[in-house]
Structures are given as C-alpha cells and as structure tokens.
Enzyme design. Structure first.
Site, PDB file in Angstrom:
ATOM      1  CD  GLU A  30      17.859  41.363  44.451  1.00 35.91           C
ATOM      2  OE1 GLU A  30      17.834  40.685  43.404  1.00 35.91           O
ATOM      3  OE2 GLU A  30      17.305  42.473  44.553  1.00 35.91           O
ATOM      4  CE  LYS A  91      13.917  39.678  36.696  1.00 31.93           C
ATOM      5  NZ  LYS A  91      13.329  40.768  35.917  1.00 31.93           N
ATOM      6  CB  VAL A 111      12.522  40.768  45.792  1.00 34.03           C
ATOM      7  CG1 VAL A 111      11.709  40.860  47.077  1.00 34.03           C
ATOM      8  CG2 VAL A 111      13.545  41.907  45.720  1.00 34.03           C
ATOM      9  CG  ASP A 143       5.840  43.674  33.617  1.00 28.65           C
ATOM     10  OD1 ASP A 143       5.960  43.017  34.667  1.00 28.65           O
ATOM     11  OD2 ASP A 143       6.794  43.970  32.878  1.00 28.65           O
ATOM     12  CB  SER A 145       7.270  42.505  40.291  1.00 21.81           C
ATOM     13  OG  SER A 145       8.203  41.615  40.884  1.00 21.81           O
ATOM     14  CB  ALA A 146       6.301  37.099  41.082  1.00 24.32           C
ATOM     15  CG  ASP A 147       9.921  41.087  43.518  1.00 23.29           C
ATOM     16  OD1 ASP A 147      10.168  39.898  43.262  1.00 23.29           O
ATOM     17  OD2 ASP A 147      10.703  42.031  43.243  1.00 23.29           O
ATOM     18  CE  LYS A 164      14.297  47.733  40.808  1.00 21.90           C
ATOM     19  NZ  LYS A 164      14.390  46.467  40.147  1.00 21.90           N
TER      20      LYS A 164
END
Ligand code: PSU
Ligand code: MN
Length: 305
Positions: A30, A91, A111, A143, A145-147, A164
């Site tokens: 990435e 981003k 990602v 919130d 993540s779209a990951d 993380k």
C-alpha cells in the site's frame, strides 16, 4: 481477470507485468503508509527496503498508488521516491479512489483501495503494517474503516501486524467475524496489536506456516466462499513496544485528537504522528520493523500460492 473497461486507467510496472504473465509470485504494497503514515525521508527508505525484502525472498513487489490519475501497479524507484516527497497527496479508500482517477489526482492507497487495485491486476497477496478498523468511541463517532468491508468482499490476502492499538481491537474482531473475514494469527494464538505482540484477545484462527495460509485461500476459492483474509503477524520481539507501555502513549494521543477536534480520515494519520512524537521516534522504528516482517511472510505466502 482484469475488467476490460479498467485497463485504460492502469499502468503495470514492467517487472510486475512480466511476473504476472509468467505466473510468478507478486506481493502488493500500500502507499498510504508512505503518504500519510510516516514522515519523509523515513517513508521513502521504508518503502524501498520493503520492496527489497520481497525481492530477496524471490517475489516481485508492486507498490500501488494513484499518480496524476493513473492507477500504478508497481512504481519505479523514482516514482516511489517522488510519492514519498508529495506532501499534498490524497488518502484514497474505496469512496474516493475513482475520484482521484477521474480528476487526475495523486494519492496513497489505503488497505481498501490497494486491495481493489491489486485484485484488478490479479495480485492475491498484499503486505501492510496495520489495517484500519473500528475506532475507540465508534459508538458515538461511527468511525469504522472501509478496510473491513473491503476485506469482506475482495479476494486478497492481507498480511498485517493486526489492528493498530489506537483502534478498538475487540470491536474490530467482531465486525470482521460478522462480515465473514477469517482472521488468522500467524504462529500465534493471541491477536497481536501492531506495536505490541500481544493484545488481550485471542486470534480467531491460527496457522503456523505460509503454505497453510495459501492452502486456506485456495480452499475458500474452491468452495466459492468469496472475500479476503486477514493474517495477523506479530512484530518481532526485539522491536516490540509492550502493550502496557503503549497504552499510555495511545491515551495521550487520543486526548490530543479530541482536544484538537480531529475527525474522519485525519484521525489515523494524526494519532500515528502524535505517538511518534511522544515516543521520540521509537514507534516509527517498530512500525518499520513490523512492515518488513509482514513483507517477508507475504512473499512466502505468494510463493506458496
Ligand atoms: N498502517 C500504518 N500506517 C498507516 C496505515 C496503516 O502503519 O498509515 C493506513 C492504511 O492505509 C490503512 C489506513 O488502510 O491507515 C486506515 O485509515 P482509516 O482508518 O481512515 O480507514
Ligand atoms: Mn476512519
């Protein structure tokens, strides 16, 4: 494999194209980690080093990014270094990946966006540092993540050091389970937490060899169970920052984010930068070590496939 209508938008770097045509192993990388995850010049040095590790393992690295609207599958040394120096890069995730292409913009792929581009090119393995996930306080901020959604839908193996520790790891694991994403501890029964080898949570599944990870992927495909897989590979012991010590740094970074009203996609880069500052660069050293470690495992999985 590649959507015919996508072809005109994509540049595949020659060594990557050759490897794909010959069926040789390729590992995607990435680029948000380059544009938003680490400061210059460490970002460029890390990106070059990770590519070298993959080459040394006998696979071909393909760093993915959007440069002036072109989807790049593999970058030349010059392109990679110039991306590392671009300070206004976007981003890019699933929501804005096509925007950058349509508008001729430059951006690091997260990602999620890297999985999309890797899949377009027929690359099945991808190494990163940590995935995005459910943020602490997501019950208020929403919130997430779209990951996580991308892992559910796009058939790529993502090798990470877990989620993380700035995230809510427990909720992240819950969402991954709901969305049908296998989370595999590589040689560990405990879920790693990025800078630390241990989190308080069990890894849902454990496999101790790259060959077994490749076998699981093939089995899923043979059975028509679609979507990606997440491999959680703990940072080497010599480079880890123990979880108890990290907790204080993370809390301080989170407080600063709240005080400065940082929201949305700025949250992850802000927290990473703050933690780097608080730890005097030690977190960066750990971050680099874990990405390198993941690149090595990803190359072995790609070879086994
Ligand atoms: N891992 C790092 N540094 C990073 C990221 C991961 O060590 O900068 C990036 C990845 O690209 C990941 C993204 O996909 O952060 C997640 O951002 P968000 O939470 O906004 O989806
Ligand atoms: Mn987010």
């Amino acid at each position: 494999m590649m959507l015919e209508t996508a072809r005109p938008y994509i540049d595949i770097h020659a060594p990557v194209a050759e490897a794909l045509a010959a069926g040789r192993p390729v590992v995607a990388l990435e680029s948000t980690i380059i544009t938003h995850g680490m400061p210059y010049p460490d970002n460029g040095a890390m990106a070059a080093n990770v590519e070298k590790i993959i080459s040394d393992e006998g696979a071909v690295p393909a760093t993915i990014a959007v440069v002036n609207g072109r989807i790049k599958i593999g970058l030349s040394d010059g392109e990679r270094e110039s991306l590392a120096m671009t300070d206004d890069a976007m981003k890019l995730s699933r929501a804005d990946f096509a925007f950058a292409v349509a508008e001729g913009r430059t951006g690091g792929t997260t990602v999620a966006a890297t999985m999309i581009a890797a899949h377009m090119a027929g690359i099945k393995v991808f190494a990163t540092g940590g995935i995005g996930g459910v943020h602490k306080g997501a019950e208020k901020s929403f919130d997430i993540s779209a990951d996580l959604d991308e892992l559910a839908r796009t058939p790529v193996i993502v090798v990470s050091a877990g989620a993380k520790a700035i995230l809510d790891i427990e909720k992240t694991l819950e969402v991954l389970e709901t969305r049908g994403v296998p989370v595999i501890g590589h040689g560990c029964e405990t879920m790693p937490a990025f800078w630390s080898r241990q989190s308080p949570f069990r890894a849902p599944l454990t496999l101790d060899a790259p060959e077994k990870i490749a076998k699981l992927f093939k089995t899923r495909q043979a059975l028509g169970v679609d979507g990606g897989m997440l491999v959680a590979n703990p940072v080497p012991e010599t480079d880890e920052i123990p979880a108890a010590e990290m907790a204080g740094y993370i809390e301080a970074a989170q407080k600063a984010a709240e005080a400065q009203n940082v929201t949305g996609k700025a949250v992850t880069p802000f927290l990473l930068g703050k933690i780097l500052e608080i730890t005097n660069g030690r977190s960066l050293k750990t971050n680099i070590a874990l990405v390198e470690n993941n690149a090595r495992v990803a190359a072995r999985v790609a070879k086994a496939l």
